[in-house]
Design a protein around this motif. Sequence first.
Motif: not given
Length: 656
Positions: A81, A83, A263
């Motif tokens: 999760d 980035e 991501p």
Amino acid sequence: MSPTSPDTTSPDTEPREDGPTFPPSPEFVADAVANAGLHDAAAADREAFWADQARSLLDWRTPFTQTLDWSDAPFARWFADGELNVAENCLDRHVRAGNGERVAIHFEGARGDTRRITYAELTADVQRAANMLTDLGVGPGDRVVVYLPLIPEAVVTMLAVARIGAVHSVVFGGFSAESLRARIEDAGAKLVVTADGGWRRGTVSPLKPAVDEALTGEGTDTVEHVLVVRRGENDVEWNDDRDRWWHDEFTKAAPEHEAQAFPAETPLFILYTSGTTGKPKGIVHTSGGYLTQAAYTHRNVFDMHPEKDVYWCTADIGWITGHSYVVYGPLANGVTQVLYEGTPDEPQPGRWWDIVDSYGVTVLYTAPTAVRAAMKAGRQIPEARSLETLRLLGSVGEPINPEAWQWYRQVIGHDRTPIVDTWWQTETGAIMISALPGVTKLKPGAAQTPLPGITAEIVDDDGRRVDPGEGGYLTIADPWPSMARGIWNDPDRFVETYWSRFPGRYFAGDGARLDGQGDIWVQGRVDDVMNVSGHRLSTAEIESALVGHEGVAEAAVVGAADETTGQAVVAFVILTAEAAEGVDREATAKELRDWVGKRIGAIAKPRQVVIVPELPKTRSGKIMRRLLRDAAEGRRIGDTTTLADPTIMATIADLM
Ligand code: PRX
């Protein structure tokens, strides 16, 4: 496929457990303390350890909250999760930190032309190149095949592709048009980036013609454009609809490019490598985990001090070593490095050592085959140079034989530099097993210790961990951040090849031994993969190229020990009746060698092609490669009693 039992094919002296060892070098003590700390931290909580590495080594636009998701094993998700932008981590952030004037790349062309590129300049080039790619219609997720010489534009292309969330697939410039075509097709590439030609030993070796030829072949209509760097200045054919000059497009593109965050599991690249079948595998790597482990290993295994080190990895970007230790690891760490286009001894013997002296290289990372070639050329060549700046040497690609290790240390390292022998693979993405400078007592010929955070274990046929003093198969028991996320277009093959032999474990395909002190000695492949000059070649792929020739009825290929290249390709072929009639053996052997070179690439050319009347087969028709290897290595032929025709090996041995 079930692996054969591990047997080492080391060319010279076998590694010896009771050979000399070298104490940790005292100048690494400060870093050694830190490195020892890594071992403790990883042992205490492996996942937390990797999360710490990811946070401290990289800049995240969106911090991750989840470290590892292994619920879809063996397809791992790391830091999923979170980035980040990979190129920004390798470039912009160093400029923002005030290091824009630091040299990123000292480029040395094969002909002596040089370029000095700072982090600020490289960042600017990659920003413009990112716009150029976008202008050419490349977007997130699109595949870009890169077929370039080892020039700065290759690094710029890879980073620009990464910057826009596209996926690169670098194909080594020595691969043939057909190999290139197959990779373009499998990857479904939208763009091919190439050069007119590259420089090799004083002449231009053309690249663009191979791209032209590849694109006349099947399955390549996904390609919209070919972007061509001018390098060799050789004449090339031009397709106005498709072909674009790099210098034209680059100048047209806007200079500034704002990097978008992607991501962590965004695919970064596909790299094709040989397996046990005729079809190469597209190994897929993603962003956050890969970059974390590339940066972590580069920093700790090579004891990097970016503010003062000059680092040089001699690998081409066409291999995984060039991805992780020329492009991503060193640039993520903000290190100054040398990039050299040519071969070790052009135009004069000792060019490599001149490069070490002229840039003051402190850390050199190369392959045993290069060390053996330098040994052969004679120690007087490096001895005529200073080499005083070197403080650490690395080895990769195959087990290093103790003679080469000792020579490397004495003649190149002046008896003071540690040598780190790094074991890893295209699939592992980054170094897995290696001594740590200052911590580990060095043993010539052994890869030694799993890095902190890596659970490398040797198991027997039943998957049980072996005791010290025993041999078996090298496996990895826990997921690691830079592990391959799969095989492009073929998830089943990923599971089958690496995860089915020992359930719950990654099977590397290598045999290994654990010595009395618990150090790991990697002994080489236990499958039908050969290792020639540290490059992987598949016996099946070369066999299938050979039987593709109209004169060949059957072929069997083995890797035979070779003094310089580690292993060499030896092919045994049965000709068709027509081809066999009045055959000129020498001319046919040459024709078949060239044929393989044309089909796969010069590195796959057999050292020897032996024309035989029959192959050694069991009564059930299985070819006994073990016996062919005996013949190719000039050894006494092993047990032939299970052969359908027990006399055939005597005939073959006479033909060698
Ligand atoms: O057999 C091992 C050998 O090279 C193989 C991996 O090849 P490739 O994916 O092309 O990557 C080469 C560069 C990382 C392994 O399965 N190998 C690589 N390094 C070593 C090695 N064998 C022994 N010692 C090493 N240091």
